[in-house]
Enzyme design. Sequence first.
Site, mmCIF file in Angstrom:
data_model
loop_
_atom_site.group_PDB
_atom_site.id
_atom_site.type_symbol
_atom_site.label_atom_id
_atom_site.label_comp_id
_atom_site.label_asym_id
_atom_site.label_seq_id
_atom_site.Cartn_x
_atom_site.Cartn_y
_atom_site.Cartn_z
ATOM 1 N N LEU A 18 63.013 -86.007 20.619
ATOM 2 C CA LEU A 18 62.351 -85.401 21.779
ATOM 3 C C LEU A 18 62.596 -86.200 23.055
ATOM 4 O O LEU A 18 62.542 -85.665 24.153
ATOM 5 C CB LEU A 18 60.844 -85.295 21.522
ATOM 6 C CG LEU A 18 60.415 -84.412 20.348
ATOM 7 C CD1 LEU A 18 58.903 -84.513 20.128
ATOM 8 C CD2 LEU A 18 60.819 -82.963 20.586
ATOM 9 N N GLY A 21 63.083 -93.912 25.285
ATOM 10 C CA GLY A 21 62.703 -94.777 26.397
ATOM 11 C C GLY A 21 63.028 -96.217 26.081
ATOM 12 O O GLY A 21 63.772 -96.525 25.148
ATOM 13 N N GLY A 22 62.441 -97.114 26.865
ATOM 14 C CA GLY A 22 62.737 -98.534 26.729
ATOM 15 C C GLY A 22 62.282 -99.138 25.416
ATOM 16 O O GLY A 22 62.880 -100.091 24.919
ATOM 17 N N MET A 23 61.205 -98.584 24.834
ATOM 18 C CA MET A 23 60.670 -99.171 23.606
ATOM 19 C C MET A 23 61.190 -98.509 22.345
ATOM 20 O O MET A 23 61.210 -99.125 21.284
ATOM 21 C CB MET A 23 59.146 -99.094 23.616
ATOM 22 C CG MET A 23 58.497 -100.042 24.595
ATOM 23 S SD MET A 23 56.732 -100.106 24.321
ATOM 24 C CE MET A 23 56.682 -100.874 22.707
ATOM 25 N N VAL A 26 61.111 -90.887 20.500
ATOM 26 C CA VAL A 26 60.089 -90.011 19.930
ATOM 27 C C VAL A 26 60.799 -88.829 19.269
ATOM 28 O O VAL A 26 61.676 -88.200 19.860
ATOM 29 C CB VAL A 26 59.107 -89.512 21.000
ATOM 30 C CG1 VAL A 26 58.069 -88.577 20.372
ATOM 31 C CG2 VAL A 26 58.409 -90.693 21.673
ATOM 32 N N LYS A 41 56.985 -91.859 16.864
ATOM 33 C CA LYS A 41 57.628 -92.819 17.766
ATOM 34 C C LYS A 41 58.171 -93.965 16.922
ATOM 35 O O LYS A 41 57.419 -94.640 16.207
ATOM 36 C CB LYS A 41 56.652 -93.336 18.818
ATOM 37 C CG LYS A 41 57.313 -94.259 19.838
ATOM 38 C CD LYS A 41 56.513 -94.359 21.129
ATOM 39 C CE LYS A 41 57.360 -94.949 22.236
ATOM 40 N NZ LYS A 41 56.746 -94.825 23.549
ATOM 41 N N ASP A 139 50.235 -97.956 31.524
ATOM 42 C CA ASP A 139 51.467 -97.278 31.969
ATOM 43 C C ASP A 139 51.174 -95.801 32.264
ATOM 44 O O ASP A 139 51.855 -94.910 31.755
ATOM 45 C CB ASP A 139 52.575 -97.409 30.918
ATOM 46 C CG ASP A 139 53.956 -97.041 31.474
ATOM 47 O OD1 ASP A 139 54.108 -96.994 32.722
ATOM 48 O OD2 ASP A 139 54.876 -96.807 30.669
#
Length: 281
Positions: A18, A21-23, A26, A41, A139
């Site tokens: 989906l 990102g940086g971490m 998903v 995630k 965030d």
Amino acid sequence: MEKLVGQTLNRYKLVKILGEGGMGAVFKGFDVTLQRDVAIKIMHPHFARQANFQERFLQEARTAAQIDHNGVVKVYDFGHTQSQLYIVMEFIPGANLGQMLRKLKKQKRWIVVNESLQIIRLVALALDHAHKRGVLHRDIKPDNIMLKPQPTEGLPYTPVVTDLGLAKLASGGIVTQEGTSMGTPAYMSPEQALGEDTDARSDVYSLGVLLFELACGRLPFPATTLTEAIKYHTKEAPPRPISVRPDLSPRLEEIILKAMEKQPANRFQDAKNLADALNEL
């Protein structure tokens, strides 16, 4: 991460990616045991390999799983394999607020003010619930607010906050120590940008930035890096909302600027205070 699609993680089948990102990434997943769609995630492997990260991640996930509020995404499960850390959440179909805003902008349209106030009010109440249980978001931004296709309180959808508490793990590993900032530059509070202690008032500042954006059709500061975040959020006054959009009410301008005060002591002291001010308006 794309190569994981089609694989099974314990009892969860990974259906499609989906976003990333940086971490981590998903995925839309399927719980084979309970026969339901879920969002999963999965952290990037380089995070999972870091000393103590696994323990810290599981602690954060365990805390997030205890939050039970209609405006916060539900955490169903979390765990790890030899190479992967993952968290399993409620799957919310539809767009997030960031996607909706980008679509409106392309159409040369924008969200109406009353809708903006209601979104921020409901998100503030959800965050207040989390804050009272010792969880900060750190965030807040449009992409972390899902729009669940379920009408609520005058809106055709329900705003649902995602990634609660996970920003604490960002910036290259465990970042609970002082002197490390986290978050998204355009929305982070002055104390976040400086890597100082944060509390509920830091999330209030980020909500103020988001309220400015929704009410005015643009961000108060063009910060895209940590250096710019420090410059703008700690040193420069935001433009007066009425100077950007003259039809805004003076009271709404007061609320936005109070939420965005540089000093935490001068802001709304908790998210509930902000929600109450918007409710009165």
